[in-house]
Each structure stands twice: as structure tokens, then as C-alpha cells.
Design a protein around this motif. Structure first.
Motif, PDB file in Angstrom:
ATOM      1  N   ALA A  17       0.833  -1.203   0.000  1.00  0.00           N
ATOM      2  CA  ALA A  17       0.000   0.000   0.000  1.00  0.00           C
ATOM      3  C   ALA A  17       0.867   1.252   0.000  1.00  0.00           C
ATOM      4  CB  ALA A  17      -0.926   0.001   1.209  1.00  0.00           C
ATOM      5  N   ALA A  18       1.972   1.225   0.728  1.00  0.00           N
ATOM      6  CA  ALA A  18       2.869   2.380   0.766  1.00  0.00           C
ATOM      7  C   ALA A  18       3.474   2.641  -0.606  1.00  0.00           C
ATOM      8  CB  ALA A  18       3.974   2.149   1.798  1.00  0.00           C
ATOM      9  N   ILE A  19       3.835   1.600  -1.315  1.00  0.00           N
ATOM     10  CA  ILE A  19       4.388   1.762  -2.665  1.00  0.00           C
ATOM     11  C   ILE A  19       3.309   2.287  -3.601  1.00  0.00           C
ATOM     12  CG2 ILE A  19       5.328   0.499  -4.638  1.00  0.00           C
ATOM     13  CD1 ILE A  19       6.678  -1.361  -2.505  1.00  0.00           C
ATOM     14  N   ARG A  20       2.121   1.727  -3.507  1.00  0.00           N
ATOM     15  CA  ARG A  20       1.016   2.138  -4.375  1.00  0.00           C
ATOM     16  C   ARG A  20       0.603   3.582  -4.113  1.00  0.00           C
ATOM     17  NH1 ARG A  20      -2.097  -1.754  -3.120  1.00  0.00           N
ATOM     18  NH2 ARG A  20      -3.255  -0.663  -1.505  1.00  0.00           N
ATOM     19  N   GLU A  21       0.589   3.995  -2.841  1.00  0.00           N
ATOM     20  CA  GLU A  21       0.146   5.334  -2.452  1.00  0.00           C
ATOM     21  C   GLU A  21       1.291   6.346  -2.401  1.00  0.00           C
ATOM     22  OE1 GLU A  21      -3.044   6.176  -1.970  1.00  0.00           O
ATOM     23  OE2 GLU A  21      -3.626   4.125  -2.458  1.00  0.00           O
ATOM     24  N   GLN A  22       2.493   5.945  -2.763  1.00  0.00           N
ATOM     25  CA  GLN A  22       3.663   6.826  -2.753  1.00  0.00           C
ATOM     26  C   GLN A  22       3.979   7.356  -1.354  1.00  0.00           C
ATOM     27  OE1 GLN A  22       5.541   7.315  -5.670  1.00  0.00           O
ATOM     28  NE2 GLN A  22       4.214   5.637  -6.243  1.00  0.00           N
ATOM     29  N   CYS A  23       3.891   6.502  -0.356  1.00  0.00           N
ATOM     30  CA  CYS A  23       4.206   6.876   1.022  1.00  0.00           C
ATOM     31  C   CYS A  23       5.617   6.398   1.334  1.00  0.00           C
ATOM     32  CB  CYS A  23       3.221   6.230   1.998  1.00  0.00           C
ATOM     33  SG  CYS A  23       1.520   6.682   1.715  1.00  0.00           S
ATOM     34  N   PRO A  37      12.946  -6.175  -0.122  1.00  0.00           N
ATOM     35  CA  PRO A  37      13.845  -5.363  -0.951  1.00  0.00           C
ATOM     36  C   PRO A  37      13.450  -3.891  -1.048  1.00  0.00           C
ATOM     37  CG  PRO A  37      12.483  -6.778  -2.322  1.00  0.00           C
ATOM     38  CD  PRO A  37      12.230  -7.175  -0.908  1.00  0.00           C
ATOM     39  N   LYS A  38      12.210  -3.544  -0.742  1.00  0.00           N
ATOM     40  CA  LYS A  38      11.762  -2.153  -0.821  1.00  0.00           C
ATOM     41  C   LYS A  38      11.948  -1.385   0.482  1.00  0.00           C
ATOM     42  CE  LYS A  38      10.257  -1.798  -5.035  1.00  0.00           C
ATOM     43  NZ  LYS A  38      10.758  -0.776  -5.955  1.00  0.00           N
ATOM     44  N   VAL A  39      12.431  -2.038   1.523  1.00  0.00           N
ATOM     45  CA  VAL A  39      12.657  -1.367   2.807  1.00  0.00           C
ATOM     46  C   VAL A  39      14.085  -0.830   2.819  1.00  0.00           C
ATOM     47  CG1 VAL A  39      12.799  -1.681   5.305  1.00  0.00           C
ATOM     48  CG2 VAL A  39      10.965  -2.762   4.020  1.00  0.00           C
ATOM     49  N   LEU A  88      11.271   3.177   6.429  1.00  0.00           N
ATOM     50  CA  LEU A  88      11.462   3.982   5.234  1.00  0.00           C
ATOM     51  C   LEU A  88      11.388   3.069   4.017  1.00  0.00           C
ATOM     52  CD1 LEU A  88      11.969   6.966   4.707  1.00  0.00           C
ATOM     53  CD2 LEU A  88      14.386   6.442   4.512  1.00  0.00           C
ATOM     54  N   ILE A  89      10.494   3.399   3.075  1.00  0.00           N
ATOM     55  CA  ILE A  89      10.231   2.581   1.896  1.00  0.00           C
ATOM     56  C   ILE A  89      10.932   3.180   0.683  1.00  0.00           C
ATOM     57  CG2 ILE A  89       8.416   1.603   0.418  1.00  0.00           C
ATOM     58  CD1 ILE A  89       8.215   0.606   3.270  1.00  0.00           C
ATOM     59  N   ASP A  90      11.523   2.340  -0.136  1.00  0.00           N
ATOM     60  CA  ASP A  90      12.161   2.766  -1.375  1.00  0.00           C
ATOM     61  C   ASP A  90      11.097   2.888  -2.457  1.00  0.00           C
ATOM     62  OD1 ASP A  90      13.881   3.332  -3.440  1.00  0.00           O
ATOM     63  OD2 ASP A  90      14.668   1.290  -3.604  1.00  0.00           O
ATOM     64  N   LEU A  91      10.881   4.110  -2.926  1.00  0.00           N
ATOM     65  CA  LEU A  91       9.882   4.352  -3.970  1.00  0.00           C
ATOM     66  C   LEU A  91      10.509   4.423  -5.357  1.00  0.00           C
ATOM     67  CD1 LEU A  91       7.660   7.018  -2.187  1.00  0.00           C
ATOM     68  CD2 LEU A  91       7.276   4.564  -2.378  1.00  0.00           C
ATOM     69  N   GLY A  92      11.790   4.185  -5.466  1.00  0.00           N
ATOM     70  CA  GLY A  92      12.449   4.220  -6.767  1.00  0.00           C
ATOM     71  C   GLY A  92      12.780   5.647  -7.169  1.00  0.00           C
ATOM     72  N   GLN A 125      10.775   7.975  -8.083  1.00  0.00           N
ATOM     73  CA  GLN A 125       9.667   8.906  -7.910  1.00  0.00           C
ATOM     74  C   GLN A 125      10.010   9.931  -6.834  1.00  0.00           C
ATOM     75  OE1 GLN A 125       6.748   5.993  -7.151  1.00  0.00           O
ATOM     76  NE2 GLN A 125       7.009   5.107  -9.160  1.00  0.00           N
ATOM     77  N   PRO A 126       9.397  11.122  -6.904  1.00  0.00           N
ATOM     78  CA  PRO A 126       9.727  12.172  -5.938  1.00  0.00           C
ATOM     79  C   PRO A 126       9.392  11.748  -4.510  1.00  0.00           C
ATOM     80  CG  PRO A 126       7.805  12.770  -7.223  1.00  0.00           C
ATOM     81  CD  PRO A 126       8.359  11.519  -7.837  1.00  0.00           C
ATOM     82  N   HIS A 127      10.312  12.092  -3.606  1.00  0.00           N
ATOM     83  CA  HIS A 127      10.138  11.728  -2.193  1.00  0.00           C
ATOM     84  C   HIS A 127       9.570  12.894  -1.416  1.00  0.00           C
ATOM     85  CE1 HIS A 127      12.293   8.104  -2.983  1.00  0.00           C
ATOM     86  NE2 HIS A 127      13.405   8.734  -3.291  1.00  0.00           N
ATOM     87  N   ARG A 128       8.845  12.566  -0.374  1.00  0.00           N
ATOM     88  CA  ARG A 128       8.344  13.566   0.550  1.00  0.00           C
ATOM     89  C   ARG A 128       9.001  13.319   1.896  1.00  0.00           C
ATOM     90  NH1 ARG A 128       2.138  12.769   0.544  1.00  0.00           N
ATOM     91  NH2 ARG A 128       2.849  10.646   0.641  1.00  0.00           N
ATOM     92  N   ARG A 129       9.289  14.382   2.615  1.00  0.00           N
ATOM     93  CA  ARG A 129       9.824  14.237   3.966  1.00  0.00           C
ATOM     94  C   ARG A 129       8.988  14.978   4.927  1.00  0.00           C
ATOM     95  NH1 ARG A 129      15.933  15.224   5.297  1.00  0.00           N
ATOM     96  NH2 ARG A 129      16.014  16.290   3.375  1.00  0.00           N
TER      97      ARG A 129
END
Length: 176
Positions: free
Chosen positions: A113-119, A145-147, A166-170, A172-176
Motif C-alpha cells: 500500500a505504501a508503494i502504491r500510495e507513494q508513502c 527489498p523495498k525497505v 522507510l520505503i524505497d519508492l524508486g 519517484q519524488p520523495h516527501r519528507r
């Protein structure tokens, strides 16, 4: 040993089968039925949990101090930022009172869900209890692998009864 059918027997047989038509094939295939999209999306977290999370794998985790881990390819400042609370969790998972199998499925669903929602940052609240989930969740997270990393949460996000992940979104732009 062959039997010879007399001509009268053949005529009797013809009379019996006269007017019979061959059966039509209804084309029923008894193979594995195709699954609907809803069934596949429902089973995705379970497949991910079975694929990524092993109960026998033992990553190198600290034995003293707060629970923390960083992937080899992650930035060195990841743990420091998580510890300071620079990241605010967008999704929170509370696994209090769950069994290990349920918690494993929920953890896989949270990451998906975090990957899908860009969290980029999520929180997993395991609580104190008997300590089984507190011990197992870091072992499972270190295998995915995404952690990128996780750290014991600051007091405002649960303290030592929770982890910030912390999830690796590839790319894509990150938010902090």
C-alpha cells in the motif's frame, strides 16, 4: 478367438440403434479455473508475505540500543533522520494482539500500500506484549527489498513499541 456375427444379429443391432444421434461435446474443461482480478488483488499480500518474509532468515540486527537497520544501498543518514523524527509516517499499522501469520500478511499489505500510495515513511506499532512481534517484525522488514531502513520510533510515534520504516519508492519524488 473371434466371434462371427450373423446377418440377422447385425439387422437386430441396426434396429436397436436406429434413430440414435451422437452426443454433442459440451466443451467443459476441468483445468484450473482462471482467477478474477479481485481474487488476484486479494491474494497479492499473502503471496508477497510468503515470497519475502522467511521465519528462518536472521539478519544482523543490533543487540544493544534502539532497534535499527539500514539496507546496504541506503544513504548513511537514513537512520539518523528516522531517529530524529524527520520523517512523518503517512500510514500506520497497529498489529497489537495479532498472530504472527496475521501480522506478516498485514506487514506485506502495508508495504504494498505504501508503494502504491507513494508513502515513503510508515509506522508499525507492535506494542510490548510477550515480545514475539517486537522480535519478528524487524527480521521480516530487513528481508524486504523495498525497505531502505527502520528505526525505533520517536516518543510521539510510539517509542520503543513501534518502528518507523522507510520505503524505497524508486525514482519517484520523495516527501519528507
Amino acid at each position: 478367438m473371434t466371434k462371427i456375427i450373423s446377418h440377422e444379429g447385425l439387422e437386430d443391432f441396426q434396429a436397436l440403434v436406429d434413430g440414435i444421434r451422437p452426443l454433442t461435446q459440451d466443451k467443459q474443461h476441468f483445468g484450473t479455473p482462471l482467477k478474477t482480478k479481485a481474487e488476484l488483488t486479494e491474494q497479492a499480500p499473502q503471496l508477497a508475505a510468503n515470497h519475502y518474509f522467511s521465519d528462518t532468515f536472521q539478519p544482523l540486527l543490533p543487540v544493544d540500543g534502539p532497534m535499527r537497520w539500514r539496507a546496504e544501498h541506503a544513504d548513511n543518514l537514513v537512520l539518523k533522520r528516522l531517529r530524529r523524527g524527520d520523517y512523518v509516517p503517512d500510514l500506520i499499522l497497529d498489529v497489537h494482539g495479532m498472530r504472527q501469520t496475521e501480522a506478516k500478511l498485514e506487514l506485506a499489505a502495508l508495504i504494498e500500500a505504501a508503494i502504491r500510495e507513494q508513502c515513503q515513511c510508515v509506522s508499525v506499532m507492535h506494542g510490548y506484549g510477550t515480545g514475539v512481534l517486537k522480535q519478528q517484525i524487524p527480521l521480516w522488514l530487513a528481508q524486504h527489498p523495498k525497505v531502505l531502513g527502520f528505526h525505533q520510533a520517536p516518543k510521539e510515534w510510539g517509542g520503543d513499541a513501534a518502528l518507523l520504516v522507510l520505503i524505497d519508492l524508486g525514482d519517484q519524488p520523495h516527501r519528507r
